[in-house]
Design an enzyme around this catalytic site. Structure first.
Site, PDB file in Angstrom:
ATOM      1  N   ARG A 163      -3.343  15.543   3.315  1.00  0.00           N
ATOM      2  CA  ARG A 163      -3.875  14.923   4.546  1.00  0.00           C
ATOM      3  C   ARG A 163      -3.832  15.890   5.738  1.00  0.00           C
ATOM      4  NH1 ARG A 163      -4.622  11.809   0.903  1.00  0.00           N
ATOM      5  NH2 ARG A 163      -4.547   9.533   0.989  1.00  0.00           N
ATOM      6  N   SER A 235      -4.296   3.691   4.832  1.00  0.00           N
ATOM      7  CA  SER A 235      -2.876   4.036   4.993  1.00  0.00           C
ATOM      8  C   SER A 235      -2.607   4.397   6.442  1.00  0.00           C
ATOM      9  CB  SER A 235      -2.514   5.239   4.130  1.00  0.00           C
ATOM     10  OG  SER A 235      -2.669   4.940   2.783  1.00  0.00           O
ATOM     11  N   GLU A 332      -0.562   8.569   9.762  1.00  0.00           N
ATOM     12  CA  GLU A 332      -1.707   9.325   9.256  1.00  0.00           C
ATOM     13  C   GLU A 332      -2.890   9.134  10.200  1.00  0.00           C
ATOM     14  OE1 GLU A 332      -2.775   8.697   4.983  1.00  0.00           O
ATOM     15  OE2 GLU A 332      -4.807   8.590   5.752  1.00  0.00           O
TER      16      GLU A 332
HETATM   17  N1  EPU Z   1       4.351   0.594  -3.439  1.00  0.00           N
HETATM   18  C1  EPU Z   1       5.172  -0.483  -3.255  1.00  0.00           C
HETATM   19  N2  EPU Z   1       4.814  -1.398  -2.315  1.00  0.00           N
HETATM   20  C2  EPU Z   1       3.684  -1.288  -1.566  1.00  0.00           C
HETATM   21  C3  EPU Z   1       2.849  -0.178  -1.753  1.00  0.00           C
HETATM   22  C4  EPU Z   1       3.211   0.767  -2.692  1.00  0.00           C
HETATM   23  O1  EPU Z   1       6.199  -0.633  -3.918  1.00  0.00           O
HETATM   24  O2  EPU Z   1       3.433  -2.170  -0.748  1.00  0.00           O
HETATM   25  C5  EPU Z   1       4.698   1.570  -4.481  1.00  0.00           C
HETATM   26  C6  EPU Z   1       3.739   1.477  -5.659  1.00  0.00           C
HETATM   27  O3  EPU Z   1       4.138   0.517  -6.587  1.00  0.00           O
HETATM   28  C7  EPU Z   1       3.787   2.859  -6.218  1.00  0.00           C
HETATM   29  C8  EPU Z   1       4.004   3.727  -4.983  1.00  0.00           C
HETATM   30  O4  EPU Z   1       4.537   2.871  -3.979  1.00  0.00           O
HETATM   31  O5  EPU Z   1       4.876   3.020  -7.063  1.00  0.00           O
HETATM   32  C9  EPU Z   1       2.742   4.379  -4.502  1.00  0.00           C
HETATM   33  O6  EPU Z   1       1.768   3.400  -4.224  1.00  0.00           O
HETATM   34  P1  EPU Z   1       0.193   3.615  -4.495  1.00  0.00           P
HETATM   35  O7  EPU Z   1      -0.023   4.178  -5.839  1.00  0.00           O
HETATM   36  O8  EPU Z   1      -0.480   2.351  -4.108  1.00  0.00           O
HETATM   37  O9  EPU Z   1      -0.226   4.750  -3.546  1.00  0.00           O
HETATM   38  P2  EPU Z   1       0.231   5.104  -2.110  1.00  0.00           P
HETATM   39  O10 EPU Z   1       1.130   6.293  -2.156  1.00  0.00           O
HETATM   40  O11 EPU Z   1       0.749   3.866  -1.471  1.00  0.00           O
HETATM   41  C10 EPU Z   1      -1.704   6.787  -1.695  1.00  0.00           C
HETATM   42  C11 EPU Z   1      -2.654   7.089  -0.575  1.00  0.00           C
HETATM   43  C12 EPU Z   1      -3.819   6.129  -0.570  1.00  0.00           C
HETATM   44  C13 EPU Z   1      -4.503   6.227  -1.916  1.00  0.00           C
HETATM   45  C14 EPU Z   1      -3.475   5.903  -3.018  1.00  0.00           C
HETATM   46  C15 EPU Z   1      -4.052   6.081  -4.396  1.00  0.00           C
HETATM   47  C16 EPU Z   1      -1.339   8.069   1.177  1.00  0.00           C
HETATM   48  C17 EPU Z   1      -0.696   7.867   2.499  1.00  0.00           C
HETATM   49  N3  EPU Z   1      -1.954   7.016   0.678  1.00  0.00           N
HETATM   50  O12 EPU Z   1      -1.144   5.501  -1.426  1.00  0.00           O
HETATM   51  O13 EPU Z   1      -4.717   6.571   0.416  1.00  0.00           O
HETATM   52  O14 EPU Z   1      -5.599   5.345  -2.009  1.00  0.00           O
HETATM   53  O15 EPU Z   1      -2.367   6.813  -2.918  1.00  0.00           O
HETATM   54  O16 EPU Z   1      -4.197   7.429  -4.667  1.00  0.00           O
HETATM   55  O17 EPU Z   1      -1.279   9.175   0.633  1.00  0.00           O
HETATM   56  C18 EPU Z   1      -5.446   6.330   2.677  1.00  0.00           C
HETATM   57  O18 EPU Z   1      -5.122   7.507   2.846  1.00  0.00           O
HETATM   58  O19 EPU Z   1      -5.965   5.640   3.600  1.00  0.00           O
HETATM   59  C19 EPU Z   1      -5.203   5.703   1.389  1.00  0.00           C
HETATM   60  C20 EPU Z   1      -5.418   4.409   1.172  1.00  0.00           C
END
Ligand code: EPU
Length: 336
Positions: A163, A235, A332
């Site tokens: 990012r 995010s 972000e």
């Molecule tokens: N998790 C939770 N609770 C929540 C959300 C997430 O326990 O409410 C846990 C999930 O179960 C998982 C981990 O956290 O074990 C990661 O969650 P997820 O795979 O949903 O991805 P993320 O890290 O929350 C990132 C990006 C998203 C992108 C997803 C999929 C960032 C800040 N966010 O989210 O990007 O869609 O991975 O690749 O890097 C964005 O940048 O606007 C965005 C949506």
């Protein structure tokens, strides 16, 4: 053609749908129009407002906003198995992904349904499901406000990170991105390693471009609120990078805590969504703002929220994570 708007209502131009105004907004198509716009020198306050998907207005903007609206997608050439495509900054990113899938071109299918315009993709190096814009961006074309000239930067000089890019730092407030050049492939290159992607793709009959796009769209729609229905900016926070010793200490206490490799040496990346969730803030609501109930990384406007209310909630979420885990999570979203 340039279109000029004065005292413009930004409600429909930012995905949080906060009701603020800008003194002046200019929609442009070409670099020549930008040159004409900045001919007498840049105004004291100006910035680019593309799709408004990663921005939070906390007050009226008393300067000039420039918005790209150019819409061309052009096949440039094909060389060494790579198909080069030039995309105007004003193209909706997801229209580009759909275009690529229709043309059987691989490379951006995992980035389906990310809201925003193509010109904004390099700024924060958009990413999802194991892929980032930097994997395909080859060059970025921009108008340099100081020199009044066009500039093309190779990806190697864009300082892409998680990012992150040069456009958030050294070039911030100095250039307007007018187009990007991406490299796609006719050879299938599925990336299914992240989370539920493989299962969702198999459920649709295997790794075709269309199935991957459909699977990603389904996963995103299940977790992320539609900005047309509920104001949000995806995010709100970045996943934090912490020292390995900190990650180990936390994982000893919470063995189920997700941990990812970091692009920085000696560090590991934590899942901010998990931290916020476990800090008890998922689904938390305060007046017209809240933490989304299915994805704790996303702050939402339930209707009529101001930017300051969103910021106040963000600070509360950061404090909850700090208190419980001793970890700082950064925003972000670009706060204006
Ligand atoms: N998790 C939770 N609770 C929540 C959300 C997430 O326990 O409410 C846990 C999930 O179960 C998982 C981990 O956290 O074990 C990661 O969650 P997820 O795979 O949903 O991805 P993320 O890290 O929350 C990132 C990006 C998203 C992108 C997803 C999929 C960032 C800040 N966010 O989210 O990007 O869609 O991975 O690749 O890097 C964005 O940048 O606007 C965005 C949506």
């Amino acid at each position: 053609m340039t279109q000029v708007f004065e005292h413009v209502d930004l409600t429909g131009r930012n995905s949080f749908h906060v009701k603020q105004h800008a003194a002046r907004l200019v929609e442009f198509e070409t670099a020549e129009e930008l040159r004409a716009l900045f001919a007498g020198g840049a105004p004291e306050r100006w910035t680019v407002l593309a799709g408004g998907n990663n921005i939070l207005f906390t007050r009226d903007y008393d300067g000039l906003l420039v918005t790209p609206v150019s819409q061309r997608i052009a096949l440039l050439d094909e060389c060494g198995g790579e198909v080069r495509v030039r995309v105007d900054a004003g193209v909706e990113w997801d229209d580009l992904v759909e275009w690529a899938v229709r043309h059987e071109l691989w490379g951006i299918e995992n980035l389906s349904l990310i809201p925003g315009k193509a010109g904004a993709a390099p700024v924060q190096n958009i990413g999802a499901y194991g892929r980032e814009a930097k994997d395909v961006i080859r060059r970025v074309e921009m108008y340099c406000v100081e020199s009044g000239s066009m500039l093309t930067l190779d990806a190697a000089h864009c300082e892409f990170g998680y990012r992150e890019s040069i456009f958030k730092h050294a070039l911030k407030g100095r250039v307007v991105i007018t187009a990007i050049e991406i490299g796609l492939s006719r050879t299938p290159q599925p990336h299914l390693g992240y989370g539920d992607v493989e299962r969702e793709v198999e459920a649709r009959g295997g790794a075709t471009l269309r199935n991957i796009r459909d699977a990603i769209i389904a996963i995103r729609q299940a977790k992320l609120p539609d900005t047309a229905v509920l104001g949000n900016a995806g995010s709100f926070f970045k996943n934090p990078s912490v020292e390995l010793s900190v990650a180990e200490r936390l994982q000893a206490e919470w063995p189920e805590m997700p941990l990812y490799p970091s692009q920085e040496a000696g560090k590991a990346k934590l899942a901010a969504g998990w931290l916020i969730d476990r800090a008890g803030m998922k689904g938390y609501r305060e007046g017209s703002v809240g933490v989304h109930e299915r994805q704790a990384l996303v702050l939402v406007n339930h209707g009529g929220a101001t930017g300051s209310e969103v910021i106040a909630l963000a600070r509360k979420v950061q404090a909850a994570v700090r208190d419980k885990f001793g970890v700082e999570i950064d925003t972000e979203v670009n706060i204006l």
